[in-house]
Design an enzyme around this catalytic site. Structure first.
Site, mmCIF file in Angstrom:
data_model
loop_
_atom_site.group_PDB
_atom_site.id
_atom_site.type_symbol
_atom_site.label_atom_id
_atom_site.label_comp_id
_atom_site.label_asym_id
_atom_site.label_seq_id
_atom_site.Cartn_x
_atom_site.Cartn_y
_atom_site.Cartn_z
ATOM 1 N N TYR A 168 2.877 7.725 -7.883
ATOM 2 C CA TYR A 168 3.013 6.347 -7.397
ATOM 3 C C TYR A 168 3.208 5.377 -8.565
ATOM 4 O O TYR A 168 4.131 4.552 -8.571
ATOM 5 C CB TYR A 168 1.739 6.029 -6.613
ATOM 6 C CG TYR A 168 1.635 4.652 -6.044
ATOM 7 C CD1 TYR A 168 2.472 4.244 -5.012
ATOM 8 C CD2 TYR A 168 0.667 3.760 -6.508
ATOM 9 C CE1 TYR A 168 2.349 2.969 -4.470
ATOM 10 C CE2 TYR A 168 0.535 2.490 -5.967
ATOM 11 C CZ TYR A 168 1.381 2.103 -4.943
ATOM 12 O OH TYR A 168 1.262 0.853 -4.409
ATOM 13 N N LYS A 172 6.402 2.933 -9.486
ATOM 14 C CA LYS A 172 6.271 1.471 -9.479
ATOM 15 C C LYS A 172 6.648 0.903 -10.853
ATOM 16 O O LYS A 172 7.233 -0.181 -10.946
ATOM 17 C CB LYS A 172 4.854 1.057 -9.078
ATOM 18 C CG LYS A 172 4.524 1.314 -7.604
ATOM 19 C CD LYS A 172 5.346 0.436 -6.651
ATOM 20 C CE LYS A 172 4.870 0.568 -5.214
ATOM 21 N NZ LYS A 172 5.596 -0.276 -4.265
HETATM 22 N N1 NAP Z 1 -2.543 -1.577 -0.047
HETATM 23 C C1 NAP Z 1 -2.726 -1.706 -1.355
HETATM 24 O O1 NAP Z 1 -3.858 -1.712 -1.866
HETATM 25 C C2 NAP Z 1 -1.540 -1.885 -2.264
HETATM 26 C C3 NAP Z 1 -1.787 -2.130 -3.625
HETATM 27 C C4 NAP Z 1 -0.703 -2.293 -4.491
HETATM 28 C C5 NAP Z 1 0.584 -2.229 -3.988
HETATM 29 N N2 NAP Z 1 0.795 -1.983 -2.660
HETATM 30 C C6 NAP Z 1 2.184 -1.924 -2.204
HETATM 31 O O2 NAP Z 1 2.355 -2.773 -1.093
HETATM 32 C C7 NAP Z 1 3.340 -2.265 -0.204
HETATM 33 C C8 NAP Z 1 2.768 -2.125 1.191
HETATM 34 O O3 NAP Z 1 1.594 -1.346 1.103
HETATM 35 P P1 NAP Z 1 0.709 -1.006 2.383
HETATM 36 O O4 NAP Z 1 -0.672 -0.749 1.874
HETATM 37 O O5 NAP Z 1 0.949 -1.994 3.451
HETATM 38 O O6 NAP Z 1 1.346 0.402 2.761
HETATM 39 P P2 NAP Z 1 1.409 1.178 4.170
HETATM 40 O O7 NAP Z 1 0.349 0.682 5.097
HETATM 41 O O8 NAP Z 1 1.450 2.619 3.792
HETATM 42 O O9 NAP Z 1 2.832 0.737 4.746
HETATM 43 C C9 NAP Z 1 3.995 1.182 4.134
HETATM 44 C C10 NAP Z 1 5.167 0.539 4.840
HETATM 45 O O10 NAP Z 1 6.362 1.003 4.213
HETATM 46 C C11 NAP Z 1 7.217 1.519 5.237
HETATM 47 N N3 NAP Z 1 8.069 2.590 4.713
HETATM 48 C C12 NAP Z 1 7.689 3.686 4.024
HETATM 49 N N4 NAP Z 1 8.773 4.437 3.728
HETATM 50 C C13 NAP Z 1 9.849 3.788 4.250
HETATM 51 C C14 NAP Z 1 11.226 4.059 4.304
HETATM 52 N N5 NAP Z 1 11.752 5.163 3.752
HETATM 53 N N6 NAP Z 1 12.038 3.184 4.931
HETATM 54 C C15 NAP Z 1 11.536 2.065 5.496
HETATM 55 N N7 NAP Z 1 10.230 1.763 5.508
HETATM 56 C C16 NAP Z 1 9.400 2.613 4.884
HETATM 57 C C17 NAP Z 1 6.265 2.043 6.321
HETATM 58 O O11 NAP Z 1 6.976 2.169 7.538
HETATM 59 P P3 NAP Z 1 6.541 3.211 8.712
HETATM 60 O O12 NAP Z 1 5.546 2.478 9.566
HETATM 61 O O13 NAP Z 1 7.808 3.523 9.392
HETATM 62 O O14 NAP Z 1 5.924 4.403 8.040
HETATM 63 C C18 NAP Z 1 5.235 0.915 6.322
HETATM 64 O O15 NAP Z 1 5.713 -0.192 7.039
HETATM 65 C C19 NAP Z 1 3.777 -0.901 -0.787
HETATM 66 O O16 NAP Z 1 4.957 -1.086 -1.546
HETATM 67 C C20 NAP Z 1 2.603 -0.553 -1.699
HETATM 68 O O17 NAP Z 1 3.013 0.281 -2.751
HETATM 69 C C21 NAP Z 1 -0.238 -1.810 -1.790
#
Ligand code: NAP
Length: 271
Positions: A168, A172
């Protein structure tokens, strides 16, 4: 009317961007998702089918689907786009709990996960930026935001020995440099490209973790607390998205933010 495209709008942070931004009826909010039917249903159940929300179907790893989504976006907005929020990301379970040397004991799985995560988190976002920049150039705000992660910060990885989430973090970090390259090309046209980490946010990532896996999470949390003694645990999507939107609103090419990589606090303090 300010227009927004958010990828990964089906759940987690992407859904929260969709929810908060569409609460202002002056905004046009376009969510890109893999399952349009499920998200349309969620919008009608939870957001009373707000008429300023448009849901488009596109897996970001499908170039043709994203081309269609860019065309549909131009049709909805009348040609331009103000804000692109590249939120969709692959957050795999494979590397979440073990250091890279342990992952290397399954070389095929490690390679498969690296390639898949690189395709989604880096290559697909590069295509996304290239396909939507012509719309952004016709917009007013001209802001393209990649949702990145503090895991990509070299200094804290080394200083606090954060040994999990290698795949990951590698992708990133690559995304951040891609964003900087887009900024290098388009800052002169007034387009802000920047990477923002939303902090540590509870989007249900560890909901099904085993006890053994939770031990790795608590090792990581211990490192986080050494880095930021005030850290109490994950934030809610609501407060994280509010913070990220404030950073987006306060950032500009003129202020020197082009190509930068910052946290939800607008600086290099990740927690
Ligand atoms: N949560 C944290 O603590 C955190 C911290 C740092 C950075 N981030 C970043 O923030 C962003 C959102 O994180 P999150 O925690 O909300 O993640 P999440 O709950 O796992 O959601 C991921 C999202 O990305 C979509 N996705 C994944 N692969 C895809 C693809 N090939 N095409 C289109 N959509 C796709 C998923 O869609 P589906 O519903 O179809 O699977 C879902 O809507 C990510 O980029 C993550 O790296 C999160």
């Amino acid at each position: 009317m300010p227009s927004y495209v958010i990828t990964g709008a089906s759940r987690g942070l992407g859904w929260e961007f969709l929810r908060q931004l569409s609460s202002d009826s002056n905004n046009i909010v376009i969510g890109m998702v893999r399952n349009k039917h499920a998200t349309d249903t969620r919008v009608s159940e939870e957001l009373q089918a707000r008429s300023n929300i448009h849901i488009l179907q596109a897996d970001i790893s499908d170039y043709g689907a994203m081309q269609n989504a860019a065309e549909e976006t131009a049709h909805i907005t009348g040609g331009g786009l103000d804000y692109l929020i590249a939120n969709a990301g692959m957050v795999a379970g494979f590397d979440a709990f073990d250091p890279i040397g342990i992952l290397g004991k399954q070389p095929e799985a490690l390679e498969h996960n690296l390639m898949q995560a690189f395709k989604i988190n880096v290559v697909s976002n590069i295509h996304l930026f290239n396909l939507f920049t012509p719309l952004i150039l016709k917009g007013e705000a001209k802001k393209v935001i990649a949702i990145s992660s503090g895991h990509a910060d070299l200094n804290i990885t080394a200083k606090f020995n954060i040994d999990v989430s290698a795949v990951y973090a590698i992708t990133k970090a690559s995304l951040n440099i891609a964003v900087a390259k887009f900024s290098a090309q388009y800052a002169k046209d007034g387009v802000l490209f920047m990477s923002i980490c939303p902090g540590v946010v509870d989007t249900g990532r560890y909901a099904s973790a085993t006890e053994e896996q939770l031990k790795a999470v608590s090792r990581m949390t211990k490192s986080f607390k050494e880095y930021a003694p005030h850290f109490k645990g994950p934030a809610s999507p609501e407060s994280s998205v509010r913070d990220v939107l404030s950073v987006i609103n306060n950032s500009s090419v003129e202020n020197g933010d082009g190509g930068s990589f910052v946290s939800h606090k607008g600086n290099q303090q990740w927690l």
